[in-house]
Design an enzyme around this catalytic site. Structure first.
Site, mmCIF file in Angstrom:
data_model
loop_
_atom_site.group_PDB
_atom_site.id
_atom_site.type_symbol
_atom_site.label_atom_id
_atom_site.label_comp_id
_atom_site.label_asym_id
_atom_site.label_seq_id
_atom_site.Cartn_x
_atom_site.Cartn_y
_atom_site.Cartn_z
ATOM 1 C CG MET A 167 -1.872 -1.250 1.204
ATOM 2 S SD MET A 167 -2.740 -1.581 -0.357
ATOM 3 C CE MET A 167 -4.206 -0.609 -0.093
ATOM 4 C CB ILE A 191 2.296 5.747 -4.422
ATOM 5 C CG1 ILE A 191 0.790 5.582 -4.213
ATOM 6 C CG2 ILE A 191 2.599 6.227 -5.838
ATOM 7 C CD1 ILE A 191 0.011 6.880 -4.275
ATOM 8 C CG ASN A 221 -0.687 -3.602 -7.915
ATOM 9 O OD1 ASN A 221 -0.498 -4.088 -6.793
ATOM 10 N ND2 ASN A 221 -1.596 -2.666 -8.141
ATOM 11 C CG HIS A 269 -6.571 -2.262 -8.225
ATOM 12 N ND1 HIS A 269 -6.156 -1.393 -7.235
ATOM 13 C CD2 HIS A 269 -7.798 -1.848 -8.604
ATOM 14 C CE1 HIS A 269 -7.097 -0.483 -7.032
ATOM 15 N NE2 HIS A 269 -8.109 -0.740 -7.855
ATOM 16 C CB SER A 271 -7.298 -5.840 -12.633
ATOM 17 O OG SER A 271 -8.631 -5.526 -12.959
ATOM 18 C CG ASP A 308 -4.221 1.271 -8.774
ATOM 19 O OD1 ASP A 308 -3.278 0.528 -8.452
ATOM 20 O OD2 ASP A 308 -4.958 1.845 -7.946
ATOM 21 C CD GLU A 327 -7.414 -9.787 -4.329
ATOM 22 O OE1 GLU A 327 -6.718 -10.065 -3.335
ATOM 23 O OE2 GLU A 327 -7.845 -8.643 -4.538
HETATM 24 C C1 GAR Z 1 -5.829 -7.509 -1.757
HETATM 25 O O1 GAR Z 1 -7.220 -7.612 -1.816
HETATM 26 C C2 GAR Z 1 -5.305 -6.678 -2.896
HETATM 27 O O2 GAR Z 1 -6.085 -6.772 -4.046
HETATM 28 C C3 GAR Z 1 -5.371 -5.297 -2.325
HETATM 29 O O3 GAR Z 1 -4.977 -5.448 -0.991
HETATM 30 C C4 GAR Z 1 -5.395 -6.717 -0.529
HETATM 31 C C5 GAR Z 1 -4.254 -7.363 0.220
HETATM 32 O O4 GAR Z 1 -4.677 -8.528 0.865
HETATM 33 N N1 GAR Z 1 -4.520 -4.400 -3.040
HETATM 34 C C6 GAR Z 1 -4.779 -3.117 -3.209
HETATM 35 O O5 GAR Z 1 -5.754 -2.592 -2.760
HETATM 36 C C7 GAR Z 1 -3.733 -2.372 -4.022
HETATM 37 N N2 GAR Z 1 -4.228 -1.093 -4.400
HETATM 38 P P1 GAR Z 1 -3.622 -9.568 1.442
HETATM 39 O O6 GAR Z 1 -2.642 -8.791 2.309
HETATM 40 O O7 GAR Z 1 -4.464 -10.512 2.259
HETATM 41 O O8 GAR Z 1 -2.961 -10.237 0.282
#
Ligand code: GAR
Length: 222
Positions: free
Chosen positions: A97, A99, A114, A116, A143, A152, A181
């Site tokens: 998280m 940039i 990445n 998203h 995505s 993004d 995911e």
């Molecule tokens: C995931 O859902 C991912 O898509 C999102 O953070 C989560 C991390 O979960 N990513 C974003 O929002 C990036 N902008 P995790 O720590 O359980 O893998």
């Protein structure tokens, strides 16, 4: 005598939170035929559960706390120094998280992916699940894209969809999207490690050497 097999591509993961995607990627990479090895996970948050997951999984980890740096540039330089020790072939952002600066992104162009939680180009940034609900969307999803300088905004490699049901909340959607995911990221990583996936100089995605017209879509499973 059999020659040693060629070393597999090294995968480095960057994460900030719980690390469920990290876990899915590590678990997939430990299947016998997986064409890559997770060499380390880097994290910007010393409290993140992903560090605990790494320890339990026997994966090396390092933390670069963004709060210790005055600027994005200084943070990215420290991050880069850690990453270079592992000389990875590919870097996966998995809930990372922060940039990243343009220099960082350029240094890994075509090797930085990445995940998203939306069907890009819809809903870049945060709160994607609530925004999909507020818009009355019937379909939502995840995505995976190559990272470019635009937040993004890099070319989308693959997507997986979920149907939005009338009783869905941001939490229930997040859960459904995360299940996708955990399926999709290992699939895309496998393609990358097999050398099937690349980014052309014109920002086109090449799959088996051919430009793809749009994201590859994982169909909705029953
Ligand atoms: C995931 O859902 C991912 O898509 C999102 O953070 C989560 C991390 O979960 N990513 C974003 O929002 C990036 N902008 P995790 O720590 O359980 O893998």
């Amino acid at each position: 005598m059999k020659a040693d097999p060629a070393p597999k591509p090294g995968i480095l993961i960057l994460a900030s939170g719980s690390g469920t995607n990290f876990q899915a990627l590590v678990d997939a990479s430990r299947q016998r035929d997986f064409p890559g090895d997770v060499v380390a996970v880097g994290c910007n948050n010393p409290q993140a559960f992903v560090l605990e997951r790494a320890a339990r999984s026997g994966i090396e980890s390092f933390t670069v706390n963004h709060r210790d740096f005055d600027s994005r540039e200084a943070f990215d330089a420290a991050l880069l120094a850690h990453i270079q020790r592992y000389n990875p072939d590919v870097i996966l952002l998995a809930g990372f998280m922060r940039i990243l600066t343009t220099d960082f992104v350029r240094a890994f162009r075509g090797r930085l992916l990445n995940i998203h939680p939306s069907l890009l180009p819809r809903y870049t940034g945060l709160n994607t699940h609530q925004r999909a609900l507020d818009a009355g969307d019937e379909v939502h999803g995840v995505s995976i894209h190559f990272v470019t300088e635009e937040l993004d905004g890099g070319p989308v490699i693959a997507q997986a969809q979920v149907a939005i049901e009338p009783d869905d909340t941001a939490d229930s959607l997040a859960e459904k999207v995360q299940q996708k995911e955990h399926l999709l990221y290992p699939i895309v990583l496998r393609w990358f490690c097999e050398g099937r996936l690349s980014l052309s100089a014109q920002d086109q995605i090449l799959f088996d050497g051919e430009a793809i017209p749009g994201p590859l879509v994982l169909p909705e499973q029953p």
